[in-house]
Design a protein around this motif. Structure first.
Motif, mmCIF file in Angstrom:
data_model
loop_
_atom_site.group_PDB
_atom_site.id
_atom_site.type_symbol
_atom_site.label_atom_id
_atom_site.label_comp_id
_atom_site.label_asym_id
_atom_site.label_seq_id
_atom_site.Cartn_x
_atom_site.Cartn_y
_atom_site.Cartn_z
ATOM 1 N N ALA A 137 0.798 -1.244 -0.179
ATOM 2 C CA ALA A 137 -0.015 0.000 -0.112
ATOM 3 C C ALA A 137 0.843 1.342 -0.168
ATOM 4 C CB ALA A 137 -1.014 0.014 1.215
ATOM 5 N N GLN A 138 1.970 1.143 0.695
ATOM 6 C CA GLN A 138 3.065 2.289 0.760
ATOM 7 C C GLN A 138 3.891 2.403 -0.431
ATOM 8 O OE1 GLN A 138 3.270 -0.557 2.155
ATOM 9 N NE2 GLN A 138 5.050 -0.504 3.660
ATOM 10 N N SER A 139 4.155 3.751 -0.767
ATOM 11 C CA SER A 139 5.308 3.791 -1.651
ATOM 12 C C SER A 139 6.427 4.168 -0.946
ATOM 13 C CB SER A 139 4.977 4.905 -2.682
ATOM 14 O OG SER A 139 5.214 6.261 -1.801
ATOM 15 N N SER A 140 7.556 4.372 -1.829
ATOM 16 C CA SER A 140 8.775 4.260 -1.142
ATOM 17 C C SER A 140 8.937 5.880 -0.422
ATOM 18 C CB SER A 140 10.030 4.179 -2.141
ATOM 19 O OG SER A 140 9.591 4.979 -3.389
ATOM 20 N N GLY A 141 7.901 6.776 -0.799
ATOM 21 C CA GLY A 141 7.958 8.171 -0.098
ATOM 22 C C GLY A 141 8.864 9.057 -0.686
ATOM 23 N N LYS A 142 9.437 8.326 -2.117
ATOM 24 C CA LYS A 142 10.596 9.366 -2.523
ATOM 25 C C LYS A 142 10.054 10.475 -3.580
ATOM 26 C CE LYS A 142 14.132 7.377 -0.979
ATOM 27 N NZ LYS A 142 15.398 7.665 -0.813
ATOM 28 N N HIS A 143 8.660 10.216 -4.087
ATOM 29 C CA HIS A 143 8.195 11.113 -5.000
ATOM 30 C C HIS A 143 7.234 12.370 -4.318
ATOM 31 C CE1 HIS A 143 9.014 7.884 -7.878
ATOM 32 N NE2 HIS A 143 8.648 7.140 -6.967
ATOM 33 N N VAL A 144 7.434 13.430 -5.325
ATOM 34 C CA VAL A 144 6.765 14.657 -4.931
ATOM 35 C C VAL A 144 5.681 14.978 -5.932
ATOM 36 C CG1 VAL A 144 8.187 15.638 -3.138
ATOM 37 C CG2 VAL A 144 8.711 16.068 -5.675
ATOM 38 N N VAL A 145 4.664 15.659 -5.463
ATOM 39 C CA VAL A 145 3.553 16.065 -6.412
ATOM 40 C C VAL A 145 4.067 16.908 -7.885
ATOM 41 C CG1 VAL A 145 1.106 17.105 -6.723
ATOM 42 C CG2 VAL A 145 1.729 15.743 -4.864
ATOM 43 N N SER A 146 5.041 17.783 -7.070
ATOM 44 C CA SER A 146 5.426 18.697 -8.318
ATOM 45 C C SER A 146 6.195 17.953 -9.362
ATOM 46 C CB SER A 146 6.324 19.824 -7.752
ATOM 47 O OG SER A 146 7.509 19.011 -7.016
ATOM 48 N N MET B 233 -4.570 15.340 1.838
ATOM 49 C CA MET B 233 -5.574 15.314 2.896
ATOM 50 C C MET B 233 -6.138 14.075 3.313
ATOM 51 S SD MET B 233 -5.839 18.553 4.285
ATOM 52 C CE MET B 233 -5.713 20.169 3.615
ATOM 53 N N ASN B 234 -5.774 13.051 2.291
ATOM 54 C CA ASN B 234 -6.593 11.685 2.624
ATOM 55 C C ASN B 234 -5.468 10.634 2.862
ATOM 56 O OD1 ASN B 234 -8.331 9.836 2.681
ATOM 57 N ND2 ASN B 234 -9.216 10.161 0.666
ATOM 58 N N THR B 235 -5.179 9.697 1.822
ATOM 59 C CA THR B 235 -4.201 8.798 2.024
ATOM 60 C C THR B 235 -2.937 8.733 1.196
ATOM 61 O OG1 THR B 235 -5.973 7.513 0.547
ATOM 62 C CG2 THR B 235 -6.047 6.825 3.093
ATOM 63 N N SER B 236 -2.859 10.421 0.701
ATOM 64 C CA SER B 236 -1.690 10.605 -0.141
ATOM 65 C C SER B 236 -1.901 9.520 -1.516
ATOM 66 C CB SER B 236 -0.429 10.293 0.505
ATOM 67 O OG SER B 236 -0.015 8.890 0.723
ATOM 68 N N CYS B 237 -0.529 9.912 -2.016
ATOM 69 C CA CYS B 237 -0.508 9.415 -3.628
ATOM 70 C C CYS B 237 -1.161 7.909 -3.561
ATOM 71 C CB CYS B 237 0.906 9.354 -3.956
ATOM 72 S SG CYS B 237 1.592 11.048 -3.918
ATOM 73 N N SER B 238 -0.797 7.085 -2.631
ATOM 74 C CA SER B 238 -1.188 5.708 -2.765
ATOM 75 C C SER B 238 -2.340 5.345 -2.988
ATOM 76 C CB SER B 238 -0.479 4.976 -1.676
ATOM 77 O OG SER B 238 -0.773 5.263 -0.471
ATOM 78 N N THR B 239 -3.298 6.659 -2.643
ATOM 79 C CA THR B 239 -4.818 6.352 -3.206
ATOM 80 C C THR B 239 -5.109 5.756 -4.537
ATOM 81 O OG1 THR B 239 -5.042 8.292 -1.760
ATOM 82 C CG2 THR B 239 -6.950 7.503 -2.743
ATOM 83 N N CYS B 240 -4.231 6.315 -5.434
ATOM 84 C CA CYS B 240 -4.393 5.855 -6.893
ATOM 85 C C CYS B 240 -3.238 4.938 -7.247
ATOM 86 C CB CYS B 240 -4.465 6.942 -7.876
ATOM 87 S SG CYS B 240 -6.055 8.297 -7.421
ATOM 88 N N HIS B 241 -1.898 5.360 -6.796
ATOM 89 C CA HIS B 241 -0.959 4.685 -7.069
ATOM 90 C C HIS B 241 -0.451 3.721 -6.165
ATOM 91 C CE1 HIS B 241 0.288 7.425 -10.219
ATOM 92 N NE2 HIS B 241 -0.248 8.685 -9.454
ATOM 93 N N HIS B 242 -1.312 2.639 -6.168
ATOM 94 C CA HIS B 242 -1.261 1.563 -5.197
ATOM 95 C C HIS B 242 -0.072 0.737 -5.429
ATOM 96 C CE1 HIS B 242 -2.845 -0.991 -8.400
ATOM 97 N NE2 HIS B 242 -3.634 -0.030 -8.614
ATOM 98 N N PHE B 243 0.790 0.765 -6.459
ATOM 99 C CA PHE B 243 1.964 -0.115 -6.691
ATOM 100 C C PHE B 243 3.147 0.870 -6.978
ATOM 101 C CE2 PHE B 243 4.219 -2.834 -9.635
ATOM 102 C CZ PHE B 243 4.941 -3.543 -8.754
#
Lengths: 301, 389
Positions: B70-79, B110-120
């Motif tokens: 569910a969690q990503s590596s946390g290395k990506h930013v929206v920009s 404000m929700n479950t961050s990027c992994s809401t859609c990018h689940h992999f």
């Protein structure tokens, strides 16, 4: 020996009943038989109602693909009809209904209703001319040319699916979902409703794979699904399977046992005429009775 | 054994000996990769791989790791993502969808961050939806929805939650023979319009029913800027329907525990007076602790000096407790505003700063007997220091 009329009637009535009982006893001994997976390699559809959003695109696809009164596309944009409980009829092979769900369910729950394509269809069993048939590929198909319009199938169906063209004075037909049989068998395509479902709440495939898929899903997300694959055992198994998150007993998926609906009647009827032994035995017995009565009369003289 | 066969056997032995280091190197690399995966994503091998020893060539990845990763590596930013994109791979019946990625990503924060859609999200570039979800349904893996199903499930899941609408023309415009039948979209519909920028408040003052201290002053900016909290640390499950769903039932009254849970997750065992007061409180100033953070220390994040996690611990105010490594050769004195002249630059720190106590007034008495003051007779020249960050 003098046989009174009353005794004779008793005897003749007891004979077939005894035969029928003998024929049905073995089956009544096991209350819940194992699911019949004879059609596991045939086609089926898994309806994952948790993904159904009630958009009625399946109804639209079905309407375009089948020989039913054509409706405008915009008619299917009206979602308010899903709140009124509808049934498939002579003009629609499938309908989507909103299901009464527990109040804590965040989203409305929908269920698509159509012919379940039973492994042991009661409609086909009841049909006296063989107009309804379970195809080896899965669909229960209807042949209007053979149909005599007796509507026994409508009485027999445990899901009350078949509709009838009452409005047609000439050559009315029994109307029910045919699983797009031509389309899936000859053209190798998916049924129209499955093809049209945007959310892929409908999965088309071999029944065996669909069963395993459903069980995988139920195990992986126990909060999302009830641990019950409707149609796996119901009435001896159906080609269409339902995976649900709420109890559908009050909706269009009635609680039904695992025994095929035509099991009892077919056992009796086929038993009575099995290899022509029971009729011969019955009439042989009657002959003996008559012969003994006759010889008794002779001896008394 | 024939000579030819013997030569062949020897050849194999020699060749395999030559190849052994190469094989070992490959194995080491794989192990390093395994470690980085496990450390970065805190995963067990079996959550993604089906076989015992996966390699780069045969990774034996599971068909869909959605439920386990569910969690990503946390290395990506929206920009780094595109602002908007057109989803038009399935545009035969309907027009492609103008998808505002930036807007959705902002809301997902404000929700479950990027992994809401990018689940992999394996390490590296985030894979496109189509790289797993093929346009035609995957017959081998019925569990994986095709691209159409994947898109719709992602979008409809939230959209029907707040709009209670499943009409196609919310996102698509019909084309071809269906275009005629299409109704004009509602001009008041917010779809396709940029979401107004949500301005984060600087401070919020709450009046509570607590009699002894009804006023709670909450500095929102402070919690983000100073304490480095992310939006999602407090704003959980604030999806679209949180604001836009007007048909939802009135929120139920929260319990004492629920009201305090957001604060108490960090301010553990705090007294009521920690937040409650009779008047509005001023914002936090480091000077109130007795240590006014200057030009350089104000640039630091709190945790640079208070590293013990959520609780702010006291720090030794002796400069050498952090800056023990400085001496006259590696410290550029000019940053203090005083550029030492050549003579003084060669002096040891402790010659002027007694016992290396830099926060105390420096003394000249170590060398000079004339009781001079370093301000009056500076040991170099004063320079202006750029205050730019």
């Amino acid at each position: 020996m003098s046989l009174r009329r009353r005794d004779f009637l008793k005897l003749t009535a007891a004979g077939p009943v005894a035969f029928a009982a003998a024929a049905t006893l073995p089956t009544s001994a096991h209350a819940s038989p194992a699911p019949d997976n004879a059609f596991d390699d045939a086609y089926g559809v898994l309806v994952d109602t948790t993904f159904c959003i009630g958009c009625r695109k399946c109804e639209w696809g079905c309407n375009e693909a089948n020989d039913v009164p054509r409706r405008a596309r915009t008619e299917f944009d009206d979602k308010s009809v899903t709140t009124v409980h509808r049934r498939p009829d002579a003009t629609a092979y499938t309908v989507v209904n909103q299901i009464a769900a527990p109040p804590e369910t965040p989203q409305p729950v929908y269920a698509k209703v159509q012919c379940m394509h039973c492994n042991h269809p009661a409609c086909a069993s009841a049909c006296i001319v063989g107009a309804l048939r379970k195809q080896p590929e899965g669909p229960v198909t209807y042949d209007a040319w053979k149909c005599i319009g007796c509507r026994y199938c409508m009485v027999a169906c445990p899901f009350q699916i078949p509709g009838y063209e009452y409005a047609k004075a000439l050559q009315p037909r029994v109307m029910k979902c045919g699983f797009c049989a031509e389309r899936i068998i000859k053209e190798g395509r998916k049924p129209a409703c499955v093809e049209n479902c945007p959310n892929e709440a409908l999965t088309f495939g071999r029944r065996r794979e669909l069963r395993s898929l459903a069980h995988q899903k139920a195990v992986a997300s126990p909060g999302r699904y009830l641990d019950h694959l409707y149609g796996e055992t119901e009435v001896g198994g159906t080609s269409w399977l339902y995976l649900t998150g709420v109890d559908f007993a009050r909706a269009d998926l009635p609680p039904l046992g695992s025994r095929p609906v035509p099991e009892l009647t077919e056992k009796i009827q086929h038993g009575v005429f099995k290899n022509f032994v029971p009729p011969l035995a019955l009439f042989g017995l009657l002959g003996l009775v008559m012969a003994s009565q006759h010889s008794g009369e002779n001896g008394g003289k | 054994m024939s000579p030819t066969f013997r030569r062949l056997a020897w050849g194999i032995v020699v060749l395999s000996a030559l190849h052994a280091p190469a094989l070992r190197a490959q194995k080491v690399q794989t192990e390093a990769e395994q470690r980085s995966h496990m450390e970065m994503m805190k995963l067990d091998c079996r959550q993604c791989h089906t076989c015992e020893s996966p390699t780069t060539t045969t990774p034996c990845l599971m068909a869909c790791p959605r439920l386990t990763v569910a969690q990503s590596s946390g290395k990506h930013v929206v920009s780094e993502a595109p602002e908007s994109m057109v989803l038009d791979k399935l545009a035969d019946q309907y027009q492609g969808v103008q998808f505002d990625h930036k807007l959705h990503a902002g809301m997902a924060e404000m929700n479950t961050s990027c992994s809401t859609c990018h689940h992999f999200c394996p390490p590296g570039k985030i894979p496109a939806c189509v790289s797993c979800h093929s346009i035609e349904a995957n017959e081998q893996n019925l569990r994986q929805p095709s691209l159409k199903g994947a898109y719709h499930r992602q979008c409809m899941n939230c959209h029907r939650e707040w709009s209670h609408d499943t009409d196609c023309n919310v996102c698509h415009l019909p084309v071809g023979k269906y275009a005629q039948a299409h109704d004009k979209t509602d001009p008041t519909d917010i779809m396709g319009k940029a979401h107004p920028v949500v301005v984060a408040p600087k401070m919020k003052s709450y009046v509570t029913p607590y009699a002894k201290g009804p006023v709670v002053t909450f500095y929102h900016e402070e919690h983000i800027e100073l304490f480095g909290l992310r939006c999602v640390d407090c704003h959980q499950k604030e999806n679209c329907s949180y604001c836009h769903d007007l048909s939802k039932p009135q929120a139920q009254k929260k319990t004492m525990e629920q009201v305090h849970s957001l604060c108490s997750s960090c301010h553990q065992n705090a007294k009521c007076s920690k937040c409650h007061d009779t008047v509005e409180r001023p914002a936090f100033s480091h000077a109130s602790t007795g240590w006014s953070v200057g030009r350089f220390h104000s640039r630091l994040e709190c945790r640079a000096c208070h590293p013990t996690g959520k609780r702010i611990s006291k720090v030794n105010r002796d400069c050498t407790s952090c800056h023990g490594g400085w001496n006259q050769s590696n410290f550029r004195h000019a940053v203090t505003g005083l550029q030492l002249d050549e003579t003084h630059a060669s002096a040891e720190c402790a010659d002027c700063h007694e016992n290396r106590h830099y926060n105390l007034k420096p003394t000249c008495a170590g060398c000079h007997d004339d009781k001079r003051d370093f301000k009056a007779v500076p040991p170099g020249k004063y320079v202006t220091v750029s205050r730019k960050r």
